[in-house]
Design a protein around this motif. Structure first.
Motif, PDB file in Angstrom:
ATOM      1  N   ALA A 152     113.755 -20.040  64.688  1.00 40.90           N
ATOM      2  CA  ALA A 152     113.272 -20.449  66.015  1.00 40.90           C
ATOM      3  C   ALA A 152     114.442 -20.895  66.901  1.00 40.90           C
ATOM      4  O   ALA A 152     114.304 -20.935  68.125  1.00 40.90           O
ATOM      5  CB  ALA A 152     112.257 -21.580  65.873  1.00 40.90           C
ATOM      6  N   LEU A 153     115.568 -21.260  66.282  1.00 40.09           N
ATOM      7  CA  LEU A 153     116.766 -21.619  67.053  1.00 40.09           C
ATOM      8  C   LEU A 153     117.533 -20.318  67.312  1.00 40.09           C
ATOM      9  O   LEU A 153     118.294 -19.849  66.475  1.00 40.09           O
ATOM     10  CB  LEU A 153     117.603 -22.637  66.277  1.00 40.09           C
ATOM     11  CG  LEU A 153     116.870 -23.962  66.004  1.00 40.09           C
ATOM     12  CD1 LEU A 153     117.655 -24.834  65.029  1.00 40.09           C
ATOM     13  CD2 LEU A 153     116.600 -24.713  67.302  1.00 40.09           C
ATOM     14  N   MET A 154     117.290 -19.733  68.459  1.00 40.04           N
ATOM     15  CA  MET A 154     117.724 -18.348  68.702  1.00 40.04           C
ATOM     16  C   MET A 154     119.120 -18.237  69.303  1.00 40.04           C
ATOM     17  O   MET A 154     119.712 -17.167  69.318  1.00 40.04           O
ATOM     18  CB  MET A 154     116.715 -17.659  69.618  1.00 40.04           C
ATOM     19  CG  MET A 154     115.330 -17.598  68.987  1.00 40.04           C
ATOM     20  SD  MET A 154     114.086 -17.000  70.122  1.00 40.04           S
ATOM     21  CE  MET A 154     114.554 -15.281  70.299  1.00 40.04           C
ATOM     22  N   LEU A 159     121.786 -23.301  66.869  1.00 40.00           N
ATOM     23  CA  LEU A 159     121.765 -23.273  65.399  1.00 40.00           C
ATOM     24  C   LEU A 159     122.978 -24.027  64.838  1.00 40.00           C
ATOM     25  O   LEU A 159     122.864 -24.762  63.847  1.00 40.00           O
ATOM     26  CB  LEU A 159     121.749 -21.814  64.898  1.00 40.00           C
ATOM     27  CG  LEU A 159     121.440 -21.649  63.416  1.00 40.00           C
ATOM     28  CD1 LEU A 159     120.086 -22.260  63.045  1.00 40.00           C
ATOM     29  CD2 LEU A 159     121.470 -20.176  63.005  1.00 40.00           C
ATOM     30  N   LEU A 160     124.127 -23.888  65.493  1.00 45.67           N
ATOM     31  CA  LEU A 160     125.326 -24.614  65.061  1.00 45.67           C
ATOM     32  C   LEU A 160     125.105 -26.126  65.183  1.00 45.67           C
ATOM     33  O   LEU A 160     125.462 -26.889  64.276  1.00 45.67           O
ATOM     34  CB  LEU A 160     126.526 -24.163  65.912  1.00 45.67           C
ATOM     35  CG  LEU A 160     127.878 -24.758  65.535  1.00 45.67           C
ATOM     36  CD1 LEU A 160     128.272 -24.409  64.099  1.00 45.67           C
ATOM     37  CD2 LEU A 160     128.968 -24.270  66.506  1.00 45.67           C
ATOM     38  N   GLU A 161     124.491 -26.538  66.277  1.00 46.87           N
ATOM     39  CA  GLU A 161     124.192 -27.968  66.474  1.00 46.87           C
ATOM     40  C   GLU A 161     123.288 -28.470  65.342  1.00 46.87           C
ATOM     41  O   GLU A 161     123.498 -29.565  64.804  1.00 46.87           O
ATOM     42  CB  GLU A 161     123.491 -28.143  67.833  1.00 46.87           C
ATOM     43  CG  GLU A 161     123.208 -29.588  68.191  1.00 46.87           C
ATOM     44  CD  GLU A 161     122.311 -29.696  69.437  1.00 46.87           C
ATOM     45  OE1 GLU A 161     122.039 -28.670  70.098  1.00 46.87           O
ATOM     46  OE2 GLU A 161     121.879 -30.826  69.723  1.00 46.87           O
ATOM     47  N   SER A 214     115.930 -10.381  68.525  1.00 49.71           N
ATOM     48  CA  SER A 214     114.713 -11.197  68.624  1.00 49.71           C
ATOM     49  C   SER A 214     113.565 -10.456  67.945  1.00 49.71           C
ATOM     50  O   SER A 214     113.480  -9.218  67.970  1.00 49.71           O
ATOM     51  CB  SER A 214     114.375 -11.526  70.079  1.00 49.71           C
ATOM     52  OG  SER A 214     114.092 -10.355  70.799  1.00 49.71           O
ATOM     53  N   LEU A 215     112.710 -11.247  67.323  1.00 52.25           N
ATOM     54  CA  LEU A 215     111.628 -10.673  66.522  1.00 52.25           C
ATOM     55  C   LEU A 215     110.345 -11.445  66.818  1.00 52.25           C
ATOM     56  O   LEU A 215     110.316 -12.666  66.676  1.00 52.25           O
ATOM     57  CB  LEU A 215     111.986 -10.818  65.031  1.00 52.25           C
ATOM     58  CG  LEU A 215     110.962 -10.347  64.014  1.00 52.25           C
ATOM     59  CD1 LEU A 215     110.804  -8.829  64.063  1.00 52.25           C
ATOM     60  CD2 LEU A 215     111.385 -10.762  62.604  1.00 52.25           C
ATOM     61  N   ARG A 238     114.780 -15.311  66.278  1.00 57.41           N
ATOM     62  CA  ARG A 238     115.915 -14.402  66.136  1.00 57.41           C
ATOM     63  C   ARG A 238     116.102 -14.183  64.641  1.00 57.41           C
ATOM     64  O   ARG A 238     116.179 -15.148  63.884  1.00 57.41           O
ATOM     65  CB  ARG A 238     117.173 -15.031  66.722  1.00 57.41           C
ATOM     66  CG  ARG A 238     118.418 -14.215  66.401  1.00 57.41           C
ATOM     67  CD  ARG A 238     119.588 -14.645  67.238  1.00 57.41           C
ATOM     68  NE  ARG A 238     120.808 -14.012  66.765  1.00 57.41           N
ATOM     69  CZ  ARG A 238     121.989 -14.180  67.341  1.00 57.41           C
ATOM     70  NH1 ARG A 238     122.101 -14.961  68.405  1.00 57.41           N
ATOM     71  NH2 ARG A 238     123.059 -13.576  66.866  1.00 57.41           N
ATOM     72  N   LEU A 239     116.190 -12.942  64.227  1.00 60.00           N
ATOM     73  CA  LEU A 239     116.364 -12.677  62.798  1.00 60.00           C
ATOM     74  C   LEU A 239     117.858 -12.733  62.477  1.00 60.00           C
ATOM     75  O   LEU A 239     118.569 -11.730  62.561  1.00 60.00           O
ATOM     76  CB  LEU A 239     115.753 -11.328  62.418  1.00 60.00           C
ATOM     77  CG  LEU A 239     115.633 -11.073  60.922  1.00 60.00           C
ATOM     78  CD1 LEU A 239     114.767 -12.130  60.234  1.00 60.00           C
ATOM     79  CD2 LEU A 239     115.055  -9.695  60.653  1.00 60.00           C
TER      80      LEU A 239
END
Ligand code: SAM
Length: 295
Positions: A152-154, A159-161, A214-215, A238-239
């Protein structure tokens, strides 16, 4: 090695143990779209918290030579895993984090309500973003991001955070567990069906955009009376690929991000046994774990 086309992956089936299946079968009422509860169906079809906790327990003990005590379940939803953790041992403590109050409330009403008052004292649920876990979410032996929810963090920075926040929340020797999936079937726009006790679980990959990975996916449930619960759950993700995830984990300050690849059952499926690996097979669909640590 044969393709693990029956592996847990694109349709996110986490096959339940015989013990669990028996318990669920005996409890199963006649289900229809109008009487069924979508969270109960999700739990029955998708989650296998016992085997998830088995993996965490065994891996932590192998790597650290002792049992983990403090576990944080990120993206906890109805907190099934946190509940299993406090049931498992009287010394265990769990913190569950999720942003969705209605889902957390369902967990309080249906999952936490099954715990003893002593077990409840060792479990904390918080409505919080996983990137801002708060004081209660610190000093953890194990942090979990399961069922691919971090997708969900696209945006890369987000995502790094999150991974940095996880690293800071771990106690010395703490481990971060996440699952991931892939294989060429995960990029296909398709529906997959799986029969469960009293209903059929449908995992639909609605739309995959190769430009930004994105998915859009959806979970539907179908019943024996012909009724259906469409779009019971929908996800816009995002996959992320395994190498992207491992690179980001190292960038976030972990010193190791080890892939645990599933063994082969000899019949084209996975055997449920995940071991550290640096090479996997180009399977049609696969699921794996990443275990991250700081030396
Ligand atoms: C697919 S469900 C996962 C439920 C459960 N962990 C499981 O294993 O099946 C994803 C959950 O992540 C939550 N979520 C999504 N983004 C989040 C965020 N940034 N912080 C906390 N929770 C988040 C959603 O509210 C949802 O309940």
């Amino acid at each position: 090695m044969a393709n693990k086309t029956q592996s847990k992956s694109g349709n996110r089936p986490r096959s339940v143990s015989k013990r669990t299946a028996k318990r669920r079968a005996s409890a199963a009422p006649k289900l229809t779209a109008s009487t069924a509860d979508r969270h109960q169906l999700y739990t029955a079809a998708v989650q296998n918290v016992e085997s998830e906790i088995d993996f965490i327990d065994e891996t932590y003990e192998t790597l650290r030579g002792k049992k983990a005590k403090r576990l944080r379940e990120d993206f906890c939803g109805t907190a099934q895993t946190s509940a299993e953790w406090v049931r498992r041992r009287p010394t265990n403590e769990a913190v569950g984090l999720d942003l969705d109050e209605a889902t957390l409330q369902w967990g309080r009403d249906h999952v936490l309500s099954q715990l003893t008052s002593e077990q409840l004292e060792r479990l904390t649920l918080k409505n919080r973003d996983v990137r801002d876990p708060g004081k209660k979410g610190q000093d953890m032996d194990a942090i979990l991001a399961m069922n691919f929810s971090y997708n969900a963090l696209m945006v890369r920075a987000d995502l790094l955070e999150y991974f940095k926040a996880v690293r800071k929340s771990l106690a010395p020797g703490g481990l971060f567990f996440m699952d991931c999936y892939g294989g060429y079937e995960s990029l296909m726009e398709q529906e997959e069906r799986r029969k469960c006790e009293g209903f059929t679980y449908v995992w639909e990959q609605v739309r995959y955009n190769p430009i930004d990975a994105s998915l859009d996916t959806a979970i539907h449930f179908e019943f024996k009376d012909g009724s259906a619960m469409r779009d019971a759950f929908t996800y816009h993700w995002r996959l992320w690929t395994m190498p992207e995830l491992r690179d980001l984990l190292l960038e976030a300050g972990f010193t190791k991000a080890t892939a645990y690849w599933e063994g082969d059952d000899g019949e084209g499926g996975g055997d449920g046994n995940f071991q550290p690996a640096t090479e996997g097979d180009a399977d049609a669909s696969w699921i794996a774990y990443i275990v991250s640590e700081i030396d």
